[in-house]
Design a protein around this motif. Structure first.
Motif: not given
Length: 420
Positions: A39-56
């Motif tokens: 569960r994406l709780e904060a902008p930091d976790s969003v940025r981590k996924l954006q750094a390693i994935c193209a889609f989820v």
């Protein structure tokens, strides 16, 4: 519920806090995120996924839905059968969970009792197996106390028993493999939240799954060259022999007998002896199939190089959904960690150590007891690094696990270092 409509493929540009990410465009095992989803709780976790994935994939039943403009594939194009199967597997494991077991004792405090339980069970199991070879009688009572002590230790802190199993490796494959299966089966059951009685069944089943090999010629079991088709079939008959032995032994449950009968069956139907697949294989049989395969890969055998635990975990993950139920594989990896307790690893600094603890939410950053410096010279005094906290080496460079190592790498003998 329309499962295909609730799980949407979305560009990472459309992620926001409050969403639940159920799948990635890459294996979870390559990330620090939990494999059951995040569960994406904060902008930091969003940025981590954006750094390693193209889609989820975002599960709209468990969190916020994405804006339509960020969808990269219409839900109807997803394979509904696969989504339904995944949901069904998750529901089955959720129904099996009866407890949430917590760590009751610190690792260092549990080691003494764990060592006593380990030594006692190892001794009793060797005696039982020796008697079985002579008189074909399975003395169950001699194992029960040792199994109870092991399960009690695993419930208090599973890492202590796992540590001991790794550092007490010996060349006796049959004994060590049976103990490894018992340990990992009970630890896995603990992670799944099964009842204490089920953990006893899993541990005892781990010890007994291969007892039928006492009826296979020893020279065939130790053969270092390839086997003929007839010889392979002869070895596979150990399942039949094991089943005969446990069925005639009073006091063994139906679950344990099923585990012995099905631990070589495979999720895609490619196993033996009956070619069962999917849910045709009882849960305990599926658990033991994963455990048996993992421990066989990491065990030391005189004629087969052992894999590093990290390589074994990776192999299991690559076979999720084919040889093994995907959900169970992911849960097992959460049990043992990407770099399991007691396994050797090399750090990005060049230092070498042994993993002393794993973190469920930071699986790639375990706690490591450093044994060798960057020049591979033994340290006079070992030091502990918790990579979940320490992210730089003594030169200020990023610090992480570079790779897992097989047992005995660089001449390290953990048994001599920690037990003698």
């Amino acid at each position: 519920m329309n499962l295909t409509a609730r799980e949407l493929r979305v560009s990472v540009r459309g992620l926001t806090p409050g969403m639940f990410v159920s799948r990635l465009d890459r294996p979870w095992i390559e990330t620090d995120f939990p494999m059951e989803g995040v569960r994406l709780e904060a902008p930091d976790s969003v940025r981590k996924l954006q750094a390693i994935c193209a889609f989820v994939y975002v599960d709209t039943a468990l969190g916020k839905a994405p804006e339509p403009r960020y969808l990269t594939l219409e839900p109807e194009r997803e394979a509904p059968a696969a989504v339904v199967r995944i949901a069904r597997d998750r529901d089955e494991l959720a129904d099996a969970r009866k407890n949430t077991w917590a760590i009751e004792r610190e690792f260092k405090d549990e080691l003494k009792d764990a060592a006593q339980a380990y030594n006692n069970l190892e001794k009793r199991f060797q005696e039982v197996m020796d008697d079985l070879r002579r008189v074909q009688y399975l003395d169950l009572e001699r194992l029960k106390h040792g199994v109870s002590a092991m399960v009690a230790s695993i419930l208090r802190n599973p890492f202590a028993f796992v540590w001991l199993k790794e550092i007490k490796r010996r060349d006796s494959y049959a004994y060590q493999h049976a103990l490894g299966c018992a340990l990992w089966a009970a630890s896995f059951g603990r992670h799944l939240g099964l009842d204490k009685s089920d953990l006893h069944e899993l541990a005892l089943g781990g010890l007994l799954c291969d007892v039928g090999k006492t009826r296979i010629p020893m020279d065939l079991l130790a053969r270092q060259t390839s086997l003929s088709a007839d010889e392979v079939q002869l070895i596979r008959r150990h399942v039949e022999h094991s089943l005969e032995l446990v069925e005639r032994t009073p006091g063994l449950s139906k679950k344990l007998v099923e585990m012995v009968a099905t631990h070589h069956e495979r999720h895609d139907g490619s196993g033996y002896p009956n070619g069962l697949s999917g849910s045709e294989i009882p849960l305990f049989g599926r658990i033991m199939g994963i455990v048996d395969s993992y421990d066989a890969m990491v065990c030391v055998r005189p004629y087969v190089p052992s894999n590093s635990p990290h390589k074994a975990v990776t192999d299991l993950y690559e076979h999720r959904g084919t040889l093994f139920q995907a959900e169970l594989v992911e849960q097992f990896i959460q049990t043992c960690g990407i770099y399991p307790t007691g396994s050797l690893v090399e750090l990005s600094s060049g230092e070498v150590g042994v993993v002393s603890a794993v973190h469920s939410l930071k699986r790639l950053r375990p706690t490591v007891m450093v044994l060798l410096d960057r020049n591979k010279t033994p340290l006079r005094q070992f030091r502990t690094l918790d990579l979940a906290v320490v992210d730089k080496d003594d030169r200020g460079q990023p610090l992480s696990v570079k790779c897992g190592l097989p047992s005995g790498a660089f001449g390290i003998k953990p048994r001599e270092l920690f037990l003698d």
